[in-house]
Write an enzyme that holds these catalytic residues in place. Structure first.
Site, PDB file in Angstrom:
ATOM      1  N   GLU A 178       0.787  -1.236   0.000  1.00 45.98           N
ATOM      2  CA  GLU A 178       0.000   0.000   0.000  1.00 45.98           C
ATOM      3  C   GLU A 178       0.815   1.281   0.000  1.00 45.98           C
ATOM      4  O   GLU A 178       0.247   2.373   0.188  1.00 45.98           O
ATOM      5  CB  GLU A 178      -0.996   0.013   1.178  1.00 45.98           C
ATOM      6  CG  GLU A 178      -2.010  -1.119   1.090  1.00 45.98           C
ATOM      7  CD  GLU A 178      -3.077  -1.069   2.170  1.00 45.98           C
ATOM      8  OE1 GLU A 178      -4.091  -1.765   2.020  1.00 45.98           O
ATOM      9  OE2 GLU A 178      -2.880  -0.340   3.167  1.00 45.98           O
ATOM     10  N   GLU A 194      -7.002  -7.626  -1.316  1.00 50.14           N
ATOM     11  CA  GLU A 194      -7.387  -7.361   0.076  1.00 50.14           C
ATOM     12  C   GLU A 194      -8.836  -6.883   0.109  1.00 50.14           C
ATOM     13  O   GLU A 194      -9.215  -6.008  -0.672  1.00 50.14           O
ATOM     14  CB  GLU A 194      -6.516  -6.283   0.729  1.00 50.14           C
ATOM     15  CG  GLU A 194      -5.225  -6.758   1.341  1.00 50.14           C
ATOM     16  CD  GLU A 194      -4.609  -5.700   2.262  1.00 50.14           C
ATOM     17  OE1 GLU A 194      -5.392  -4.941   2.902  1.00 50.14           O
ATOM     18  OE2 GLU A 194      -3.382  -5.640   2.350  1.00 50.14           O
TER      19      GLU A 194
END
EC number: 3.2.1.25
Length: 925
Positions: A503, A600
């Protein structure tokens, strides 16, 4: 004293002499704190927290509020020391090294009171030359500096500009500046885990002595030559040649089952030398490839590599070689902008099904299998048959100090911990785990088990949710870390991709840290320096057998085209996405992204009461207790769970506080399971279609698989391995053949999803029940059809109004739909279901009286259930007895049902009967 001494022998003329000796320093060490006021014995591998606990000086670190109570441990500077005698004559050896496989984290090392080096990276392997300081009797010290204090110092010294984030959110109760230390990032806290920045020697430490030369590293990669249609094996060996003259000899590589034996002449010049061998496997030999779970066998071949060198020096390495190819396919898709993002294994497109892996414990020594040497009998249940059940042995910890408030804490036998968790992965029909970048590069046993079980691994490098410095010292440490981990892990077929970070591209480009537009180029430059110019270059040089992406989520090839940072790294048209939405109704599939790959996504739930009970006291057993608020590390998490549950379920209203707490826990698990089911089924049915220019989804990895402690989280496996309702649901929604029901514009659809390689002929059965009757009010069976392998297609559609009319007196509120795939009366898929309205609006739903008769068949227990009424979300629980059921959390629409229980430790029918409890949604209404 117990000696750990390994002799590697070489034939020299008529006699035999040792060419190399390895002496382990595992076992008992002394530990003291910074001012010397606390001294205690401690095990290596191990950490300070574990040593304090084993000596009864602290409670279980996970008990109640001890993550805060024991913060002092991480803020002190501890020293590990040991005195020992070398059990061989030092003067006979040309080179003596001290090898540290894992030091956590910042330390100065003294050997016989001489400083020989420093460590600053938990993920690196360190080797120090001690030839000139080693004696017969020796002392060694590792003087640790608190990682928390070190990180703060490093951040303060970085004066040119801030490198955010400084600290985690307050709700996480963590430490600051973790991005400045090469340590397990989540050890400073995360939104699902505590802050325990450990100190210690967490892997092997030993002394190696050798003459002539020493094999430092040995690694290999199978490579498939498409043009020649044959397999080759690239073997790389790194030597330290201490002889003053060149060392000649030959290398014999043998893979007996592939009828392969090849001999090579080599000459090693003094110094550090690399030997590269290229082994050709005859195309006339059939090579069986390694396949992911559910797609084929995990065939491996035993290989020996024998180095016969001058002076009669023989060095032999043995390994298992697996052959497989992996390709990341990014290509145009008809009817959609952007590019595909999917994996081909051995040329076959694979839908990646699975979850995200976090560290199994805050204290890594408890996950090290060498700590325990107990034999185990393994059983496990697969979707196509029983191969046994794991007996999970438990070990009682040391008694706590008087007045501690907790007498004995049961801890799992960590020798079998990894196998238990990974077996639960394949038992739930998963084929992939993403090793998330905020944890650790897992131990060797983890990857070996993934190889054995057919679990593909998406491997992040250990950088997560932060920007990072790029000063030369930091980059040098990262370079050593990455080079070492590539060498260590590249031979594993289970690893199918390297990813630079978790991320961080999104954090930078979506401006999580409120960086001014004028300063952004500085951080983009740092980002490219770290992940592209350093990590990517190391991967390209060290491993050509699998793809690399810079981040997750990322736009893949589009990110490259945009100079390594995309304007929208979470695009539905490229790469992978991470998606979380706790406000929108999770039963509405239209809120989910029709992306190429979902790596995710997820929803929180609380672990079972039997799991929480071990680390709490009676005053904690309320959803609004101080303990419940303390354990929740995600801002607003408890409220979000109740909000999402309240959209479709009546919240518990019992006047008994404990009953309300247990019912609330149950309901959060129902909510989580149903939400993730809906989202995962959406991704699976999107694999073959483009709708509104979006689709061709080829991966679903929900967040997260496992828990690091006993707390609310996104996990489907509780700390200790107990399956949440979500994990039982995953067993069904990841099934190889699955019918998926949903509504669109008041029309009910059923898609058939197949992960199989072949086409199969089958029928679809659709049944409708009223909530008030165990007999279906109507049913329909389709004509026989062929379900194509590797596709998702529409099998059935009917306006809801027509379905209700056809089924007599049905309304949305009074009826529920179930459906399954079969052939010749044999079930081919799980029975799936579709709610026509929210259960809180159900008409006719009455309290179900469910009884169970328990019997035993060998090591397996049979639960024969009988219900008085239709029961949604039936939950079977046996408290703290370790094991799992064949199914759980199910919709019971028939009067009887048989469920199996597979224990993970020896248990009895009487124990099960005493612990057994059954709950359904009707019990809390």
């Amino acid at each position: 004293m117990r000696l750990h001494l390994l002799l590697l022998l070489a034939l020299c003329g008529a006699g035999t002499t040792a060419a190399e000796l390895s002496y382990s320093l595992r076992g008992n060490w002394s530990i003291c704190n910074g001012n010397g006021s606390l001294e205690l014995p401690g095990a290596v591998p191990g950490c300070v927290h574990s040593a304090l606990f084993q000596q009864g000086l602290i409670q279980d670190s996970y008990y109640r509020f001890n993550d805060l109570n024991y913060r002092w441990v991480s803020l002190d500077n501890w020293t590990y020391s040991k005195e020992f005698k070398i059990p061989f004559e030092i003067s006979k050896w040309q080179k003596v090294n001290l090898i540290l496989e894992g030091v956590d984290t910042v330390s100065k090392i003294l050997f016989n009171e001489v400083t020989i080096g420093e460590t600053d990276n938990m993920f690196n392997r360190y080797s120090f030359d001690i030839t000139n300081v080693v004696r017969d009797v020796n002392s060694i010290e590792l003087r640790f500096q608190s990682a928390v204090l070190y990180a703060a110092q490093q951040s303060k010294a970085h004066t040119r500009y801030q490198v955010p984030p400084d600290c985690p959110p307050l709700v996480q109760k963590g430490e600051c500046h973790v991005n400045f230390v090469r340590k397990e990032q989540c050890s400073f806290s995360w939104d699902w885990g505590p802050s325990f920045p450990t100190q210690g020697i967490w892997k092997d430490v030993r002394i190696e002595a050798y003459n002539i030369c020493h094999l430092n590293y040995f690694t290999f990669s199978p490579i498939y030559d498409k043009s020649a249609q044959e397999w080759n094996l690239e073997i790389e060996s790194t030597f330290d040649v201490v002889s003053s003259k060149p060392v000649g000899g030959q290398v014999i590589v043998a893979i007996p089952k592939l009828q392969t034996q090849q001999t090579y002449s080599i000459e090693l010049q003094p110094g550090k030398r690399i030997v590269e061998l290229f082994v050709n496997i005859s195309k006339n030999i059939t090579v069986e490839t390694w396949w992911p779970h559910g797609h084929g066998n995990q065939t491996g071949y035993n290989m020996t590599v024998l180095f016969e060198l001058d002076g009669g020096l023989n060095i032999e390495k043995s390994a298992k070689v697996y052959f497989r190819t992996v390709e990341l396919i990014e290509e145009p898709i008809k009817g959609s902008p952007g590019l595909s993002f999917y994996f081909k294994i051995n040329g076959f497109p694979i839908f990646l099904k699975g979850s995200n892996w976090i560290p199994a414990d805050s204290f890594q020594d408890r996950v090290t299998s060498e700590l325990f040497h107990k034999k185990m009998k393994f059983f496990s249940r697969h979707s196509h048959g029983i191969i046994g059940s794991i007996f999970f042995l438990f070990k009682c910890s040391s008694p706590l100090p008087a007045g501690a408030g907790l007498a004995v804490v049961l801890q799992p036998n960590w020798a079998n911990w990894l196998r238990l968790l990974l077996q639960s992965v394949v038992d739930a029909n998963m084929n992939t785990l993403r090793v998330w970048g905020g944890g650790i590069y897992e131990q060797d046993e983890f990857y070996e088990l993934c190889d054995e079980l057919g679990i593909m691994v998406w491997q992040d490098f250990m950088f997560a949710c932060a920007l990072y410095p790029t000063d030369q010292g930091f980059l040098d440490s990262v370079t050593a870390e990455v080079a070492y981990q590539i060498k260590r892990l590249k031979s594993h077929p289970s690893i199918i991709i390297w990813s630079g970070n978790n991320e961080n591209e999104e954090a930078l480009m979506m401006n999580w840290y409120h960086i001014s537009f004028t300063d952004r180029p500085i951080y983009i430059k740092d980002y490219v320096t770290l992940y592209v110019k350093n990590i990517r270059e190391l991967v390209l040089a060290g491993d050509k057998s699998r793809p690399f992406i810079t981040s997750s989520p990322t736009n893949g090839a589009e990110t490259v085209a945009e100079a390594w940072v995309s304007q929208n790294p979470n695009s539905n048209y490229f790469g992978d996405v991470h998606f979380y939405d706790y406000i929108s109704d999770c039963w509405n599939w239209k809120v989910f992204p029709k992306a190429r790959f979902a790596s995710e996504y997820g929803y929180q739930s609380w672990p079972s009461f039997s799991t929480l009970e071990k680390v709490s006291s009676t005053e904690d057993w309320s959803f609004n207790s101080k303990f419940s608020l303390h354990r929740q590390h995600h801002e607003g998490g408890n409220k979000q769970m109740l909000y999402q549950a309240g959209l479709h379920f009546k919240l518990p209203q019992s006047t008994d506080p404990l009953r309300t707490f247990k019912d609330t826990i149950y309901l959060t698990q129902v909510m989580q399971a149903q939400c993730v089911k809906t989202e995962t089924e959406f991704y699976r049915r999107s694999r073959s279609e483009i709708v509104d220019q979006q689709g061709h989804t080829m991966g679903a990895l929900y967040w997260q698989l496992n828990d690091i402690w006993q707390a609310p989280s996104w996990a489907s496996l509780e700390y200790g391995g107990k399956w949440k309702m979500l994990h039982y649901f995953a067993q069904n929604f990841f099934a190889p053949l699955l019918p998926v029901g949903f509504e669109n514009e008041n029309t009910f659809y059923i898609y058939g999803v197949s992960d199989l390689h072949s086409d199969y002929s089958m029928t679809l059965s659709v049944r409708v029940h009223t909530w008030s009757s165990l007999e279906p009010v109507c049913s329909r069976v389709t004509e026989r059809f062929v379900m194509k392998g590797g596709e998702a297609v529409c099998l059935y559609e009917e306006p809801v109004s027509e379905l209700l009319r056809r089924c007599g007196n049905c309304t949305r509120e009074s009826c529920v739909v179930s459906f399954y795939l079969s052939a010749d009366h044999e079930l081919l898929s799980p029975t799936n279901y579709h709610f026509l309205s929210s259960p809180k609006e159900a008409v006719g739903l009455c309290k179900a009286q469910i009884t169970a008769i328990i019997s035993q068949q060998g090591d397996i227990f049979v639960f024969d259930l009988e219900t008085s009424a239709v029961a949604p979300f039936v939950w079977l629980d046996v408290g703290s007895i370790p094991g799992r059921f064949s199914d759980n959390g199910f919709l019971m629409t028939e009067k009887t049902r048989t469920i199996l229980f597979y224990p993970w430790e020896p248990t009895s029918k009487n124990e099960l009967e005493q612990s057994f409890h059954v709950t359904s949604l009707t019990d809390i209404y």
